[in-house]
Design a protein around this motif. Structure first.
Motif, PDB file in Angstrom:
ATOM      1  N   VAL A  99       0.860  -1.180   0.000  1.00 13.32           N
ATOM      2  CA  VAL A  99       0.000   0.000   0.000  1.00 13.32           C
ATOM      3  C   VAL A  99       0.897   1.231   0.000  1.00 13.32           C
ATOM      4  O   VAL A  99       1.728   1.412   0.899  1.00 13.32           O
ATOM      5  CB  VAL A  99      -0.928   0.023   1.233  1.00 13.32           C
ATOM      6  CG1 VAL A  99      -1.762   1.297   1.235  1.00 13.32           C
ATOM      7  CG2 VAL A  99      -1.835  -1.203   1.237  1.00 13.32           C
ATOM      8  N   LEU A 100       0.737   2.067  -1.001  1.00 10.33           N
ATOM      9  CA  LEU A 100       1.594   3.238  -1.178  1.00 10.33           C
ATOM     10  C   LEU A 100       0.743   4.496  -1.294  1.00 10.33           C
ATOM     11  O   LEU A 100      -0.347   4.456  -1.859  1.00 10.33           O
ATOM     12  CB  LEU A 100       2.455   3.075  -2.435  1.00 10.33           C
ATOM     13  CG  LEU A 100       3.346   1.829  -2.480  1.00 10.33           C
ATOM     14  CD1 LEU A 100       3.967   1.659  -3.860  1.00 10.33           C
ATOM     15  CD2 LEU A 100       4.428   1.894  -1.404  1.00 10.33           C
ATOM     16  N   HIS A 101       1.254   5.602  -0.772  1.00 13.59           N
ATOM     17  CA  HIS A 101       0.563   6.884  -0.924  1.00 13.59           C
ATOM     18  C   HIS A 101       1.591   7.950  -1.259  1.00 13.59           C
ATOM     19  O   HIS A 101       2.809   7.718  -1.242  1.00 13.59           O
ATOM     20  CB  HIS A 101      -0.243   7.244   0.324  1.00 13.59           C
ATOM     21  CG  HIS A 101       0.600   7.478   1.555  1.00 13.59           C
ATOM     22  ND1 HIS A 101       1.300   8.645   1.770  1.00 13.59           N
ATOM     23  CD2 HIS A 101       0.860   6.685   2.631  1.00 13.59           C
ATOM     24  CE1 HIS A 101       1.940   8.575   2.919  1.00 13.59           C
ATOM     25  NE2 HIS A 101       1.697   7.391   3.465  1.00 13.59           N
ATOM     26  N   ASP A 138      -6.658  15.875   7.620  1.00 10.99           N
ATOM     27  CA  ASP A 138      -5.410  15.993   6.844  1.00 10.99           C
ATOM     28  C   ASP A 138      -5.252  14.743   5.980  1.00 10.99           C
ATOM     29  O   ASP A 138      -4.411  13.894   6.245  1.00 10.99           O
ATOM     30  CB  ASP A 138      -4.218  16.161   7.783  1.00 10.99           C
ATOM     31  CG  ASP A 138      -2.931  16.520   7.046  1.00 10.99           C
ATOM     32  OD1 ASP A 138      -3.021  17.010   5.891  1.00 10.99           O
ATOM     33  OD2 ASP A 138      -1.848  16.313   7.619  1.00 10.99           O
ATOM     34  N   PRO A 139      -6.073  14.624   4.928  1.00 13.75           N
ATOM     35  CA  PRO A 139      -6.082  13.377   4.155  1.00 13.75           C
ATOM     36  C   PRO A 139      -4.794  13.156   3.373  1.00 13.75           C
ATOM     37  O   PRO A 139      -4.067  14.097   3.035  1.00 13.75           O
ATOM     38  CB  PRO A 139      -7.272  13.575   3.208  1.00 13.75           C
ATOM     39  CG  PRO A 139      -7.415  15.060   3.078  1.00 13.75           C
ATOM     40  CD  PRO A 139      -7.020  15.616   4.408  1.00 13.75           C
ATOM     41  N   LEU A 140      -4.538  11.881   3.091  1.00 10.71           N
ATOM     42  CA  LEU A 140      -3.403  11.486   2.264  1.00 10.71           C
ATOM     43  C   LEU A 140      -3.835  11.389   0.805  1.00 10.71           C
ATOM     44  O   LEU A 140      -4.989  11.081   0.509  1.00 10.71           O
ATOM     45  CB  LEU A 140      -2.865  10.124   2.718  1.00 10.71           C
ATOM     46  CG  LEU A 140      -2.271  10.065   4.123  1.00 10.71           C
ATOM     47  CD1 LEU A 140      -1.965   8.616   4.500  1.00 10.71           C
ATOM     48  CD2 LEU A 140      -1.005  10.920   4.217  1.00 10.71           C
ATOM     49  N   GLY A 175      -8.887   5.612  -0.434  1.00  3.47           N
ATOM     50  CA  GLY A 175      -7.808   5.312   0.498  1.00  3.47           C
ATOM     51  C   GLY A 175      -8.032   5.895   1.876  1.00  3.47           C
ATOM     52  O   GLY A 175      -7.737   5.256   2.896  1.00  3.47           O
ATOM     53  N   ASN A 176      -8.574   7.116   1.932  1.00  2.72           N
ATOM     54  CA  ASN A 176      -8.815   7.745   3.230  1.00  2.72           C
ATOM     55  C   ASN A 176     -10.035   7.174   3.925  1.00  2.72           C
ATOM     56  O   ASN A 176     -10.005   6.897   5.129  1.00  2.72           O
ATOM     57  CB  ASN A 176      -8.949   9.253   3.049  1.00  2.72           C
ATOM     58  CG  ASN A 176      -7.614   9.917   2.786  1.00  2.72           C
ATOM     59  OD1 ASN A 176      -6.853  10.197   3.701  1.00  2.72           O
ATOM     60  ND2 ASN A 176      -7.299  10.150   1.520  1.00  2.72           N
ATOM     61  N   GLY A 181      -3.772   3.800   5.094  1.00  4.46           N
ATOM     62  CA  GLY A 181      -2.418   4.067   5.575  1.00  4.46           C
ATOM     63  C   GLY A 181      -1.412   3.800   4.474  1.00  4.46           C
ATOM     64  O   GLY A 181      -1.601   4.173   3.326  1.00  4.46           O
ATOM     65  N   GLY A 182      -0.333   3.119   4.800  1.00  3.27           N
ATOM     66  CA  GLY A 182       0.645   2.736   3.794  1.00  3.27           C
ATOM     67  C   GLY A 182       1.943   3.505   3.892  1.00  3.27           C
ATOM     68  O   GLY A 182       2.190   4.287   4.818  1.00  3.27           O
TER      69      GLY A 182
END
Length: 234
Positions: A99-101, A138-140, A175-176, A181-182
């Protein structure tokens, strides 16, 4: 659970050499079940499942959102699945997709604001504002050009929550809301012809011109010279 299916929205167009080499890279390096082409199926593609979709949306964002919804609603697509684009290349073997962000949306926003990116930047801001309203202060950003593991119910919930947005950043919304995470990485998209690109990266993506005429395209084609099981014999 066995290997996850790959889901690939594909736009209309007879020639798609990026897809050819993406398929070769996945066949070589990314463990998966079936490959699902959602949208347009090029005549040279073989050994995949196909879900036709209407591509009459006002923008590419509308079309790709429809493709993702179609995959989530299809009973035979694995749950979860790996969401890919037709220009995602996996450059070395991996056992399982991490899992990547891309880091906080606010930082990604600053990058695109400096480039004056119109509809994409508007969609980023509208998606961020909606996530803040929904309690994610504070979203990714998950708008990376790498495969993303997607749970069907959570993605459908994300698409429904952002149904009113003209340009929803669906990966970020999902994702959020799903709390993925990630690990943070820089985006791997190469937009130029020059020899400056992360040649040691496990993931790459390209713009069409960079793939056709650039050093990164030569690098990718050289890595996967042999046809794979997803190509018809010539």
């Amino acid at each position: 659970m066995g290997p996850l299916d790959l889901v690939v929205p594909v736009r209309e167009g007879a020639v798609n050499e990026q897809l050819r080499y993406a398929l070769r890279s996945w066949a070589a390096h990314l463990p998966h079940g079936r490959v699902w082409i959602i949208g347009y199926l090029p005549v040279w593609v073989a050994g995949v499942r196909h879900v036709p979709t209407e591509q009459a949306g006002r923008t590419k964002y509308v079309n790709t959102t429809g493709a993702v919804r179609a995959a989530c609603e299809h009973p035979e697509v694995s749950d979860p699945f790996l969401l890919c684009n037709d220009d995602f290349f996996v450059m070395r073997p991996i056992e399982e997709m991490p899992v990547l962000h891309r880091g906080p949306v606010c930082e990604v926003e600053a990058y695109y604001a400096s480039r004056g990116n119109g509809s994409y930047l508007r969609g980023l801001r509208e998606t961020r504002d909606l996530l803040v309203e929904l309690g994610h202060a504070d979203p990714l950003s998950y708008e990376l050009h790498v495969p993303l593991k997607v749970g069907k119910a959570a993605m459908l919930g994300a698409l429904d929550a952002g149904r009113h947005l003209d340009v929803i950043h669906k990966r970020t919304m999902y994702g959020n809301l799903a709390g993925l995470g990630g690990e943070r990485i820089d985006d791997v998209k190469v937009m130029h012809r020059m020899p400056r690109f992360p040649a040691d990266s496990p993931f790459l993506s390209t713009l069409p011109d960079a793939f056709t005429n650039g050093a990164v395209g030569h690098h990718i084609r050289r890595a996967f010279p042999q046809a794979c099981a997803y190509e018809r014999r010539r």
